[in-house]
Design a protein around this motif. Structure first.
Motif, short mmCIF file in Angstrom:
data_model
loop_
_atom_site.label_atom_id
_atom_site.label_comp_id
_atom_site.label_asym_id
_atom_site.label_seq_id
_atom_site.Cartn_x
_atom_site.Cartn_y
_atom_site.Cartn_z
N THR A 1 -10.32 -0.43 4.03
CA THR A 1 -11.14 0.73 4.40
C THR A 1 -10.80 1.16 5.83
O THR A 1 -10.74 0.32 6.74
N GLU B 1 -8.34 -7.36 -1.58
CA GLU B 1 -8.39 -6.41 -2.70
C GLU B 1 -8.39 -4.96 -2.25
O GLU B 1 -7.76 -4.12 -2.88
N THR B 2 -9.13 -4.62 -1.18
CA THR B 2 -9.20 -3.22 -0.72
C THR B 2 -9.10 -3.16 0.80
O THR B 2 -9.32 -4.15 1.50
N LEU C 1 0.87 -1.18 0.00
CA LEU C 1 0.00 0.00 0.00
C LEU C 1 0.90 1.23 0.00
O LEU C 1 1.80 1.35 0.85
N THR D 1 -7.02 0.62 -2.72
CA THR D 1 -6.75 -0.70 -3.32
C THR D 1 -5.37 -1.16 -2.89
O THR D 1 -4.40 -0.39 -2.91
N THR E 1 -11.61 -5.97 2.17
CA THR E 1 -12.50 -6.65 1.23
C THR E 1 -11.70 -7.76 0.56
O THR E 1 -10.64 -7.51 -0.01
N ASP F 1 -1.43 6.48 0.32
CA ASP F 1 -2.67 5.87 0.77
C ASP F 1 -2.63 5.55 2.26
O ASP F 1 -3.65 5.63 2.95
N THR G 1 -2.27 -4.33 -2.93
CA THR G 1 -1.71 -5.47 -3.66
C THR G 1 -1.37 -6.53 -2.64
O THR G 1 -0.70 -6.24 -1.64
N ASP G 2 -1.86 -7.74 -2.91
CA ASP G 2 -1.70 -8.83 -1.94
C ASP G 2 -0.70 -9.85 -2.49
O ASP G 2 -1.06 -10.70 -3.31
N VAL H 1 -11.21 4.48 1.26
CA VAL H 1 -10.95 3.15 0.66
C VAL H 1 -9.73 3.23 -0.24
O VAL H 1 -9.57 4.19 -1.00
#
Length: 263
Positions: free
Chosen positions: A249, A246-247, A220, A256, A239, A224, A258-259, A254
């Motif tokens: 919060t 994926e996201t 992240l 996005t 989420t 962000d 990367t996993d 919110v």
């Protein structure tokens, strides 16, 4: 004219009429004329034998465009080789297993017509066993467990993203594939609670602890991280789709993520 002379005249007229009928019959389909075999010729060399046209079906065993030959298995089970130019083979779309209708005069083919299967279309699923772009072939395990090999251009294999294990949906007409579509598993989105364990702004990385106690490393951006107001111990909502996050919060913001996977 006496009776004997009258009968002779009638006999001569009948013979001439028969001869004219034979000539007329030969001119209808000259390609159907076959000369008598050697040693079996009539004493009159001017008489030809007209062979009747017959129809039969056959299945292509192999078609060789280099040698201009096609081997067929006829409906009576016999195997025959015929001469057919490469251009004509392509025009008919001849390939192994293709069905054809033949019009024949004796042992000679007069016409050949490609038969198109009128089998009703059916749908089934299959799994890719292997895909070979060099040979333009794909082996599939169909829903009934049978393994079949099909021809598919390397470009189309790439477009569909075919690889061992990929699931596809087939529309088939008999044994022929009409359409192939790649099936992608779509899992529902879920929301789970998590806690920030560690922030690494310089590397755009964070670690979170999920409700089940597992630790996940996520990517992240530092921007962000600041926008979501993250710090160690922050409660966030993730989420997920299946096992992939994926996201994230936090504070009604919110982002996005990367996993890369589980840490």
């Amino acid at each position: 004219m006496n009776t004997l002379e009258h009968k002779k005249l009638e006999s001569r007229n009948v013979w001439m009429g028969a001869a004219l009928a034979l000539v007329a019959g030969l001119t209808i389909a000259p390609s159907a004329i076959a000369l008598p075999e050697a040693g079996l010729a009539s004493s009159s060399s001017s008489i030809l034998v007209a062979q009747a046209l017959t129809s039969t079906t056959g299945t292509v065993i192999d078609a060789d465009t280099r040698e201009d030959t096609v081997r067929l298995r006829l409906s009576d089970g016999s195997i025959r080789m015929f001469s057919l130019s490469a251009q004509e083979q392509r025009q008919l779309g001849l390939e192994r297993g293709a069905d054809v209708m033949l019009t024949m005069s004796g042992n000679r083919i007069i016409t050949m017509t490609r038969l198109i299967s009128s089998s009703p279309e059916t749908s089934t699923t299959a799994t890719v066993v292997d895909a070979d772009p060099r040979e333009d072939t794909v082996r599939l395990r169909l829903a009934d467990g049978s393994i079949r090999m099909f021809s598919l251009a390397a470009q189309k294999q790439g477009q569909l993203g075919l690889a061992p294990g990929a699931e596809v949906m087939l529309t088939m007409s008999g044994d022929r594939i009409v359409t192939m579509m790649r099936m992608v598993s779509v899992q529902p989105l879920e929301q789970v609670a998590a806690t920030i364990v560690e922030l690494t702004p310089r590397l755009d990385r964070i670690r979170v602890r999920l409700a089940d106690g597992s630790i996940r490393l996520l990517s992240l951006s530092v921007q962000d991280q600041a926008r979501l107001g993250l710090r160690n111990g922050s409660a966030v909502t993730l989420t997920t789709r299946g096992n992939r996050i994926e996201t994230m919060t936090s504070n009604n913001q919110v982002a996005t993520v990367t996993d890369p996977g589980q840490s």
